[in-house]
Design an enzyme around this catalytic site. Structure first.
Site, short mmCIF file in Angstrom:
data_model
loop_
_atom_site.label_atom_id
_atom_site.label_comp_id
_atom_site.label_asym_id
_atom_site.label_seq_id
_atom_site.Cartn_x
_atom_site.Cartn_y
_atom_site.Cartn_z
N LYS A 1 0.84 -1.19 0.00
CA LYS A 1 0.00 0.00 0.00
C LYS A 1 0.88 1.24 0.00
CE LYS A 1 -3.38 2.39 2.71
NZ LYS A 1 -3.15 2.90 4.06
N GLY B 1 0.68 4.64 1.09
CA GLY B 1 -0.16 5.52 1.91
C GLY B 1 0.23 6.97 1.76
N ILE C 1 3.73 0.66 2.75
CA ILE C 1 3.66 -0.60 3.46
C ILE C 1 4.10 -1.70 2.49
CG2 ILE C 1 2.17 -2.13 4.82
CD1 ILE C 1 1.70 0.47 6.01
N LYS D 1 5.66 -14.26 6.37
CA LYS D 1 5.81 -12.90 5.85
C LYS D 1 5.81 -11.86 6.96
CE LYS D 1 3.59 -13.99 1.51
NZ LYS D 1 2.28 -14.12 0.87
N ASP E 1 -6.16 8.22 15.16
CA ASP E 1 -6.60 8.15 13.76
C ASP E 1 -7.52 6.94 13.58
OD1 ASP E 1 -6.88 8.69 11.08
OD2 ASP E 1 -4.94 7.88 10.50
#
Lengths: 221, 357
Positions: free
Chosen positions: A4, A6, A11, A27, A127
């Site tokens: 991702k 962001g 990420i 992983k 958040d």
């Protein structure tokens, strides 16, 4: 592999063996805070380093407080990276609207209870959106991205947490926002008891303060 | 309703033409007079239904000391109203009788100021026998930007002395993706300037001083999720000044800190909504450093960046008039009874009847 991109960090999903130790299996997730060219390097450095260190600490402390979070394997304050456990599941953002009413209530109550645990342990997430929660196949809800969180036991900061979640629900899940938030609050109350009321009241107050309320008194001297 | 007046056709005042806003067959050209009055500025704009701005006259109240006083601002607006109206009509080269629609800023803003503009709008509409439409000030800022810049669907950072919001359209509304939870950024800069002895308006002076600042002084950077807070930043900057910190370094640090927070929240909204346009508007949009930072962020996301010309960033009547036309043409109607001002009218409460996506 980039998982991702962001606004604040990238990420990556990487093999454990590649990032941490060649004997490892499975992983890991690597969260790397990227430099922002729009801000001056002095400020950029301060923000990225502080957020990396703080997030790693919050992830661990939240887990200790009974809130599922990924395990932190490594904190790299030069490369601004956190290496952590990969949680298999789906973002709450993607499933919330699709769930049946009862399932949704259950999920939202769990979220509410977990926020309460976080608050009781003196932390705030900072958040709380449905993008920052991952639900796995057992229905366990992981809170991720503590990048804007902190250690703050004040009613104000806790109120902001609830308010932000409500705002996120209203902007992304607007069709079911009210019932979802009501269930979050039910879970929050269940976990915190009487202490919850003050925070819930404050969240409402923050919302009403949101804008254009008593602006004359507040913003114009 | 009287229709086209040849006299006003083909005359563009000092205005601009968009060309992009044509309405369907059967829609006749209409002229809207928009009255803005929410804070410092009283403005009257005249816009036609093709999006041509025929006039955009304003007068701004500057308090002799301290911040804005709502009643004094309202009295100033009332005293200037006639002159502003005459100037607007003269620039547009139309008569009052050419006006087909009156729009006004119904909120949000300071009560006495809103009531002054609303009273003027009601009087004009009743006297002319034309419809009246109350417009949301924040939404009007976005709509005039979409008109003048040709932005289709931007994430908008709206920053002024009275407002700080990150706004994006979604499912029939302009949704607020982030906003200040205490003081607006313009107010933060002005109040800081006032505390350190820089006269109003403080923003431009702070920007000038900041250009010569070299050393970054860490100041509170407060982003709570999508929301922002500037009051602690302002207080700390003032405290540092009293401790003897260099004013240029302080202005530099204050701007860098506050603007980085604004850009970060806007960036989050861009990432979240995946929109490909970013727009900056409001009085603080005049700040070149903020423009530069936001533009850089937009480019990193491959989003187009828009800033309306200064005239259309600040508070003015053209945006009210244009939003009035949009609302009217979409079938929206208001009775006089419904024109009561709404001091706390939130951006996301507005039913955006003129937009589907």
């Amino acid at each position: 592999m980039l998982l991702k991109k962001g606004a604040e960090a990238n990420i990556y999903l990487e093999p454990f063996a590649k990032v941490l130790h060649r004997a490892g299996e499975g992983k890991v997730v690597v969260k790397e805070r990227i430099a922002k060219k729009y801000r001056i390097p002095a400020l950029d450095q301060i923000l990225r380093e502080a957020r990396t260190a703080l997030e790693a600490k919050l992830l661990s402390d939240a887990k200790r407080a009974g809130v599922p979070t990924p395990i932190v394997y490594e904190v790299d304050r030069i490369g601004m990276r956190i290496v952590m456990e990969f949680i298999e599941g789906r973002q709450v953002k993607l499933v919330l609207d699709k769930l049946g009413k009862g399932e949704r209530r259950k999920l939202c109550q769990t979220i509410g209870r977990q926020i309460a645990r976080l608050h009781r342990a003196g932390m705030v997430h900072g958040d709380l959106t449905t993008s920052n929660m991952i639900v796995n196949s057992d229905g366990k809800v992981y809170f991720v991205d503590f990048g804007l969180g902190g250690y703050d036991p004040s009613t104000e900061e806790r109120g902001v947490d609830l308010h932000l979640l409500r705002r996120a629900l209203q902007s992304i899940h607007f069709r079911i926002a009210d019932q979802a938030y009501a269930a979050v609050i039910a879970g929050y109350r269940e976990e915190l008891g009487k202490k919850a009321e003050e925070v819930i009241r404050r969240a409402k107050e923050i919302e009403s303060r949101g804008r254009y309320v008593a602006k004359e008194e507040r913003a114009w001297h | 309703m009287i229709l086209i007046r040849k006299k006003s056709l083909g005359v563009s005042g000092n205005g601009i033409s968009s060309g992009g806003h044509r309405f369907g067959i059967g829609d006749s050209l209409m002229i809207c007079l928009g009255i803005e009055g929410t804070a410092h500025t009283f403005g009257i704009g005249i816009v036609d239904s093709t999006g041509r701005v025929l006039a955009n006259a304003t007068r701004t109240y500057f308090p002799e000391q301290g911040g804005i006083h709502p009643r004094e601002a309202a009295q100033f607006h009332a005293a200037q109203a006639r002159a502003v109206l005459d100037e607007a009509l003269k620039t547009a080269q139309i008569e009052l009788g050419d006006v087909d629609l009156v729009a006004f800023s119904q909120g949000p803003g300071l009560g006495p100021v809103l009531r002054t503009a609303a009273t003027a709008a009601r009087a004009l509409a009743v006297w002319l026998g034309v419809p009246i439409i109350g417009v949301n000030h924040c939404v009007a800022h976005i709509e005039i930007g979409r008109l003048t810049e040709g932005a289709r669907d931007p994430v908008t950072l709206y920053v002024s002395g009275g407002n700080t919001q990150v706004i994006a359209f979604d499912a029939g509304r302009y949704r607020v993706f982030g906003e200040t939870i205490d003081i607006p950024i313009g107010n933060c800069l002005d109040a800081f300037a006032r505390e350190v002895g820089i006269p109003h308006p403080g923003g431009p002076a702070v920007e000038r001083l900041a250009r010569e600042g070299r050393n970054y002084i860490p100041l509170p950077y407060v982003v709570k999720g999508m929301d922002l807070s500037f009051s602690g930043l302002m207080t700390e900057a003032v405290r540092r000044y009293r401790e003897g910190a260099d004013i240029k370094d302080l202005c530099y640090s204050l701007q860098e800190t506050a603007f980085a927070a604004l850009v970060e929240v806007t960036e989050r909204a861009v990432a979240h909504t995946e929109k490909r346009e970013v727009m900056l508007t409001g009085g603080v949009a005049a700040n070149n450093r903020l423009r530069e930072m936001l533009k850089q962020m937009a480019e990193e996301h491959r989003a187009k960046f828009f800033v309306p010309p200064k005239e259309f960033c600040g508070d003015q009547g053209a945006m009210i008039a244009w939003n009035g036309i949009l609302a009217y043409r979409s079938g929206y109607r208001q009775s006089l009874r419904e024109t009561e001002v709404r001091q706390r009218w939130r951006t996301d409460e507005v039913e955006v009847t003129w937009r589907r996506s």
